[in-house]
Design an enzyme around this catalytic site. Structure first.
Site, PDB file in Angstrom:
ATOM      1  N   HIS A 154     -17.425  79.704 -88.588  1.00  9.45           N
ATOM      2  CA  HIS A 154     -18.492  80.462 -87.926  1.00  9.45           C
ATOM      3  C   HIS A 154     -18.530  80.163 -86.425  1.00  9.45           C
ATOM      4  CE1 HIS A 154     -22.936  80.759 -86.892  1.00  9.45           C
ATOM      5  NE2 HIS A 154     -22.674  81.974 -87.287  1.00  9.45           N
TER       6      HIS A 154
ATOM      7  N   SER B  14     -22.943  86.300 -91.514  1.00  8.61           N
ATOM      8  CA  SER B  14     -21.664  85.740 -91.053  1.00  8.61           C
ATOM      9  C   SER B  14     -21.038  84.876 -92.143  1.00  8.61           C
ATOM     10  CB  SER B  14     -21.876  84.880 -89.804  1.00  8.61           C
ATOM     11  OG  SER B  14     -22.375  85.647 -88.738  1.00  8.61           O
TER      12      SER B  14
ATOM     13  N   ARG C 221     -19.130  76.594 -91.581  1.00  4.09           N
ATOM     14  CA  ARG C 221     -19.784  76.471 -90.275  1.00  4.09           C
ATOM     15  C   ARG C 221     -18.748  76.303 -89.157  1.00  4.09           C
ATOM     16  NH1 ARG C 221     -24.804  76.581 -88.651  1.00  4.09           N
ATOM     17  NH2 ARG C 221     -25.483  76.626 -90.818  1.00  4.09           N
TER      18      ARG C 221
END
Lengths: 206, 206
Positions: free
Chosen positions: B40, B14, B37
């Protein structure tokens, strides 16, 4: 500083703003309550176009909630976002099976992930109401079990987020003939999954 | 069905995809870990432009985490999204004061909201690390207390989401001379706040 301090006032005003800004749509009144709550949770109007509410899905969800049920969630975060007062009024509870000790043991014994063991356990215990906000693998597992006749979901919220498997997991789940609400594409998340549960509960208990 | 089943593999892939798709940027390596993050967690590349990481903020956060700390969160949901294994390695803990009984009592006695009482209590107990993913009112309260010398935040994550007060609360908090990471505008949320904490912790413990 002067600011609105009453949570219910903030929510009401927020929903008004969302209504003013979201533009034309074909949602029913009940669908709109769900869509607005998702936008309220994310401040992202794109969800208007990403949400899929299957015909009859709201009725199915409310029917299950009215009789009292155990709601499966794939994460502690989704579980913690679900309104506990409303759950209690509906004689329902939420459980994140992945955190259970017996699920850990099953995962270890059989060499599978805890996410997958959690879905198996929930299915075996007769859970009907499934909520996914994070794990595509858990969603894929439910699809497998349902096709094998080992799970009997009556209502599914499919909202995993991410770049690997999330969009695909939601495409696959839509092939099941089960009442469901999904968030199509990469977007989604635990908070969104939880707020859809809340929107449904608030239709009958708040 | 064939799908990636290992959580760490999914995360790694990812992050690769996010790197490929996010386009040009000026983030440092450590900043990029936080930004990726957040993307994500949301599948929303707009956060690349909404995040504000104050100079020195990452160092300040890591310094506090390294000595072990109590992290304040404004919601149970943010608390539950913070990685407990990493917290433990850092001799730290997370606490959602709003859920505490003594906080309920203070709110009732003084006729203030629990969110506000929770921040007061956390400040009085010397909390240095504040995480807001939901409540603009709590953020405003911390600003007031800090200006009055009654709170001493050493690091703040300001990520309330919403249509009433959220954007304003983040504009106001940025006026404080405190190390911080904020999400500007209406967007944000508990999941985002939590994942920023995780990104920071993973720089020193995973």
């Amino acid at each position: 500083m002067d600011y609105i301090k009453i949570p219910m006032d903030i929510e009401e005003r927020s929903f008004e703003i969302i209504g003013e800004e979201m533009g034309p749509h074909n949602f029913s009144d009940r669908e709109l309550k769900i869509v607005k709550r998702v936008i309220h949770t994310t401040a992202d109007f794109q969800y208007k176009d990403l949400i899929y509410i299957r015909e009859g899905a709201i009725d199915s969800a409310l029917e299950i909630l009215k009789k009292g049920t155990t709601i499966y969630t794939d994460t502690n975060m989704a579980a913690s976002g679900i309104n506990k007062a409303a759950l209690k009024k509906l004689n329902s509870k939420v459980e994140c099976f992945v955190a259970r000790e017996d699920v850990s043991q099953i995962a270890k014994d059989r060499g599978i992930t805890r996410s997958m063991a959690a879905v198996e356990k929930a299915a075996a215990e007769g859970v009907e109401f499934f909520v996914f906000g994070n794990a595509p693998t858990a969603l894929f597992k439910l699809i497998e079990l349902t096709k094998q006749g080992k799970a009997n979901p009556k209502f599914i919220i499919g909202a995993p987020v991410g770049f690997v498997g999330a969009a695909e997991s939601k495409e696959e789940i839509e092939k099941l003939d089960v009442p469901m609400i999904t968030i199509r594409g990469r977007k989604g998340g635990s908070g969104i999954a939880a707020c859809i549960v809340n929107a449904l509960m608030y239709m009958i208990a708040r």
